[in-house]
Write a protein that holds these residues in place. Structure first.
Motif, PDB file in Angstrom:
ATOM      1  N   ILE A 186     -26.334   6.052 143.313  1.00 54.64           N
ATOM      2  CA  ILE A 186     -27.227   5.347 142.382  1.00 54.64           C
ATOM      3  C   ILE A 186     -27.867   6.490 141.623  1.00 54.64           C
ATOM      4  O   ILE A 186     -27.836   6.726 140.469  1.00 54.64           O
ATOM      5  CB  ILE A 186     -27.946   4.191 142.579  1.00 54.64           C
ATOM      6  CG1 ILE A 186     -27.039   2.938 143.299  1.00 54.64           C
ATOM      7  CG2 ILE A 186     -28.566   3.599 141.347  1.00 54.64           C
ATOM      8  CD1 ILE A 186     -28.040   2.094 143.737  1.00 54.64           C
ATOM      9  N   ARG A 187     -28.923   7.046 142.516  1.00 57.18           N
ATOM     10  CA  ARG A 187     -29.446   8.155 142.103  1.00 57.18           C
ATOM     11  C   ARG A 187     -29.102   9.398 142.347  1.00 57.18           C
ATOM     12  O   ARG A 187     -28.927   9.766 143.488  1.00 57.18           O
ATOM     13  CB  ARG A 187     -30.912   7.929 142.857  1.00 57.18           C
ATOM     14  CG  ARG A 187     -31.410   6.752 142.173  1.00 57.18           C
ATOM     15  CD  ARG A 187     -33.000   6.518 142.852  1.00 57.18           C
ATOM     16  NE  ARG A 187     -32.830   5.956 144.406  1.00 57.18           N
ATOM     17  CZ  ARG A 187     -32.465   4.667 144.484  1.00 57.18           C
ATOM     18  NH1 ARG A 187     -32.676   3.763 143.590  1.00 57.18           N
ATOM     19  NH2 ARG A 187     -32.118   4.468 145.895  1.00 57.18           N
ATOM     20  N   PHE A 188     -28.367  10.430 141.403  1.00 57.67           N
ATOM     21  CA  PHE A 188     -27.818  11.462 141.469  1.00 57.67           C
ATOM     22  C   PHE A 188     -28.621  12.741 141.461  1.00 57.67           C
ATOM     23  O   PHE A 188     -29.307  12.639 140.443  1.00 57.67           O
ATOM     24  CB  PHE A 188     -26.488  11.425 140.783  1.00 57.67           C
ATOM     25  CG  PHE A 188     -25.462  10.819 141.143  1.00 57.67           C
ATOM     26  CD1 PHE A 188     -24.523  11.363 142.177  1.00 57.67           C
ATOM     27  CD2 PHE A 188     -25.403   9.423 140.957  1.00 57.67           C
ATOM     28  CE1 PHE A 188     -23.387  10.646 142.695  1.00 57.67           C
ATOM     29  CE2 PHE A 188     -24.321   8.877 141.584  1.00 57.67           C
ATOM     30  CZ  PHE A 188     -23.348   9.208 142.263  1.00 57.67           C
ATOM     31  N   GLU A 189     -28.569  13.682 142.135  1.00 61.57           N
ATOM     32  CA  GLU A 189     -29.310  15.216 141.795  1.00 61.57           C
ATOM     33  C   GLU A 189     -28.504  16.199 141.407  1.00 61.57           C
ATOM     34  O   GLU A 189     -27.237  16.211 142.418  1.00 61.57           O
ATOM     35  CB  GLU A 189     -30.070  15.479 143.028  1.00 61.57           C
ATOM     36  CG  GLU A 189     -31.335  14.262 142.961  1.00 61.57           C
ATOM     37  CD  GLU A 189     -32.200  14.551 142.042  1.00 61.57           C
ATOM     38  OE1 GLU A 189     -32.513  15.457 141.372  1.00 61.57           O
ATOM     39  OE2 GLU A 189     -33.047  13.555 141.773  1.00 61.57           O
ATOM     40  N   PRO A 190     -28.499  16.941 140.583  1.00 64.88           N
ATOM     41  CA  PRO A 190     -27.577  18.226 140.418  1.00 64.88           C
ATOM     42  C   PRO A 190     -27.463  19.095 141.459  1.00 64.88           C
ATOM     43  O   PRO A 190     -28.774  19.689 141.801  1.00 64.88           O
ATOM     44  CB  PRO A 190     -27.915  18.494 139.050  1.00 64.88           C
ATOM     45  CG  PRO A 190     -29.101  18.202 138.752  1.00 64.88           C
ATOM     46  CD  PRO A 190     -29.387  16.959 139.571  1.00 64.88           C
ATOM     47  N   VAL A 191     -26.606  19.500 141.834  1.00 63.64           N
ATOM     48  CA  VAL A 191     -26.474  20.710 143.121  1.00 63.64           C
ATOM     49  C   VAL A 191     -25.749  21.768 142.826  1.00 63.64           C
ATOM     50  O   VAL A 191     -25.826  22.787 143.375  1.00 63.64           O
ATOM     51  CB  VAL A 191     -26.246  20.128 144.406  1.00 63.64           C
ATOM     52  CG1 VAL A 191     -27.177  19.103 144.986  1.00 63.64           C
ATOM     53  CG2 VAL A 191     -24.711  19.587 144.269  1.00 63.64           C
ATOM     54  N   HIS A 192     -24.951  22.054 141.620  1.00 64.10           N
ATOM     55  CA  HIS A 192     -24.227  23.004 141.393  1.00 64.10           C
ATOM     56  C   HIS A 192     -23.656  22.758 140.074  1.00 64.10           C
ATOM     57  O   HIS A 192     -23.447  21.790 139.320  1.00 64.10           O
ATOM     58  CB  HIS A 192     -22.871  22.693 142.274  1.00 64.10           C
ATOM     59  CG  HIS A 192     -21.926  24.254 142.338  1.00 64.10           C
ATOM     60  ND1 HIS A 192     -22.456  25.394 141.911  1.00 64.10           N
ATOM     61  CD2 HIS A 192     -20.709  24.272 142.365  1.00 64.10           C
ATOM     62  CE1 HIS A 192     -21.049  26.237 142.081  1.00 64.10           C
ATOM     63  NE2 HIS A 192     -20.342  25.617 142.380  1.00 64.10           N
ATOM     64  N   ALA A 193     -23.437  24.030 139.328  1.00 67.38           N
ATOM     65  CA  ALA A 193     -22.818  23.803 137.905  1.00 67.38           C
ATOM     66  C   ALA A 193     -21.725  24.930 138.022  1.00 67.38           C
ATOM     67  O   ALA A 193     -21.654  26.035 138.178  1.00 67.38           O
ATOM     68  CB  ALA A 193     -24.005  24.307 136.769  1.00 67.38           C
ATOM     69  N   ILE A 194     -20.697  24.420 137.252  1.00 66.98           N
ATOM     70  CA  ILE A 194     -19.384  25.536 137.006  1.00 66.98           C
ATOM     71  C   ILE A 194     -19.481  25.253 135.495  1.00 66.98           C
ATOM     72  O   ILE A 194     -18.704  24.587 134.984  1.00 66.98           O
ATOM     73  CB  ILE A 194     -18.001  24.619 137.763  1.00 66.98           C
ATOM     74  CG1 ILE A 194     -18.245  24.458 139.191  1.00 66.98           C
ATOM     75  CG2 ILE A 194     -16.891  25.501 137.377  1.00 66.98           C
ATOM     76  CD1 ILE A 194     -16.969  23.620 139.826  1.00 66.98           C
ATOM     77  N   ARG A 195     -19.821  26.579 135.189  1.00 68.31           N
ATOM     78  CA  ARG A 195     -19.734  26.826 133.617  1.00 68.31           C
ATOM     79  C   ARG A 195     -18.495  27.508 133.012  1.00 68.31           C
ATOM     80  O   ARG A 195     -17.499  28.101 134.151  1.00 68.31           O
ATOM     81  CB  ARG A 195     -21.069  27.816 133.328  1.00 68.31           C
ATOM     82  CG  ARG A 195     -22.180  27.174 133.824  1.00 68.31           C
ATOM     83  CD  ARG A 195     -23.440  28.165 133.357  1.00 68.31           C
ATOM     84  NE  ARG A 195     -24.714  27.854 133.698  1.00 68.31           N
ATOM     85  CZ  ARG A 195     -25.033  27.780 135.045  1.00 68.31           C
ATOM     86  NH1 ARG A 195     -24.509  28.379 135.796  1.00 68.31           N
ATOM     87  NH2 ARG A 195     -26.334  27.120 135.303  1.00 68.31           N
TER      88      ARG A 195
END
Length: 309
Positions: A69-78
């Motif tokens: 339900i509650r998500f936190e960003p941990v990585h970004a693939i740009r």
């Protein structure tokens, strides 16, 4: 079933918002898996409205959650780190043979159209390497209709000892194509392609969304649009179908979409949904239109019994 299902989708939580609360900025195309330790992982496409159409998906965002339900960003693939001009829908899966996470995506080709790409498998989605992106499924050189052919927006599942990939096949419109693979790397086309045709309310686009095991057969969730709708390229509703063998698909909602956004506005968009069973409840993640023509990822929690009526 449809009426009960529509009622079940009246409540939702917002799990991911666009980076700007402005028209054309979208958070969406969620793909979610639950690891053996209970952790939920989401890959989602983030979109801006500055670049030319087709190149606006600037990032595949990887998020983690303990409860789904509650998500936190941990990585970004740009896009620039992956060496591509843009992204659309990703597909995050776990390889049952290795336990590793695998991320499929799609990107525009230099010669036009779209291809399916794959990143190197990783033990943790936060460790997926953007620079490892490589083509894994290319469209035919031409379908003979004077358009740029493409495969995009993969939906990937492992079932009955095989990998199955459903994609949008851009031949003359956008229709649903099916491929199978023993290893998830080399793909064979289904002789029945396209496995779901355009028609009825979805006479413009007809695209794959999610595959839901039902004990006997599979609920095949698709999405589409009507040529008479406002901006049918992006104004997308969701319908339901059924398949016993993952190849021959029967449309259960040919006359009207089963699900559209409950938010008033110019767009009824309820698309790119991912249906994940968690005990006796389905977590359904979908990209939905907001009133100002931006999109967000919503979570609907639906009792499994509502899908079996």
């Amino acid at each position: 079933m449809l009426e009960a299902l529509r009622k079940a989708f009246t409540d939702y939580s917002v799990v991911l918002e666009p980076d700007r609360d402005e028209p054309g900025w979208w958070a969406g195309a969620p793909s979610v898996v639950r690891a053996p330790d209970g952790t939920f992982w989401m890959a989602a496409r983030m979109r801006e409205t500055i670049s030319p159409p087709g190149y606006r998906g600037f990032e595949l965002r990887i998020l983690r959650s303990e409860d789904g339900i509650r998500f936190e960003p941990v990585h970004a693939i740009r896009r620039e780190d992956a060496g591509v001009r843009g992204f659309e829908r990703p597909a995050l899966v776990i390889d049952p043979a290795t336990g590793l996470f695998r991320l499929y995506a799609c990107s525009p080709r230099e010669e036009g159209g779209w291809r399916i790409i794959l990143f190197d498998d990783a033990s943790d989605p936060s460790r997926l390497d953007p620079a490892s992106a490589r083509p894994v499924l290319e469209p035919p050189a031409t379908w003979g209709h004077g358009i740029e052919p493409g495969y995009k927006d993969p939906v990937v599942v492992f079932a009955n000892g095989l990998w199955h990939m459903y994609v949008i096949g851009i031949d003359r419109v956008e229709r649903t194509y099916h491929f199978t693979s023993a290893d998830g790397l080399g793909w064979l086309t289904d002789s029945n392609n396209p496995v779901l045709e355009s028609g009825g309310w979805h006479n413009f686009y007809t695209r794959p969304a999610s595959v839901v095991p039902m004990g006997i057969g599979y609920l095949f969730v698709y999405e589409g649009s009507n040529a008479k709708w406002h901006d049918p390229n992006y104004n997308i509703g969701t319908g339901l179908a059924y398949t016993l063998d993952l190849s021959r698909i029967t449309d259960l909602t040919p006359d009207a979409p089963a699900l559209t956004t409950s938010t008033p506005g110019r767009y009824l968009t309820w698309r790119y949904s991912h249906w994940l069973r968690v005990g006796d409840v389905f977590h359904v993640y979908a990209e939905c239109a907001r009133a100002n023509d931006s999109n967000e990822v919503r979570l609907f929690r639906v009792a499994a019994s509502d899908l079996q009526r």
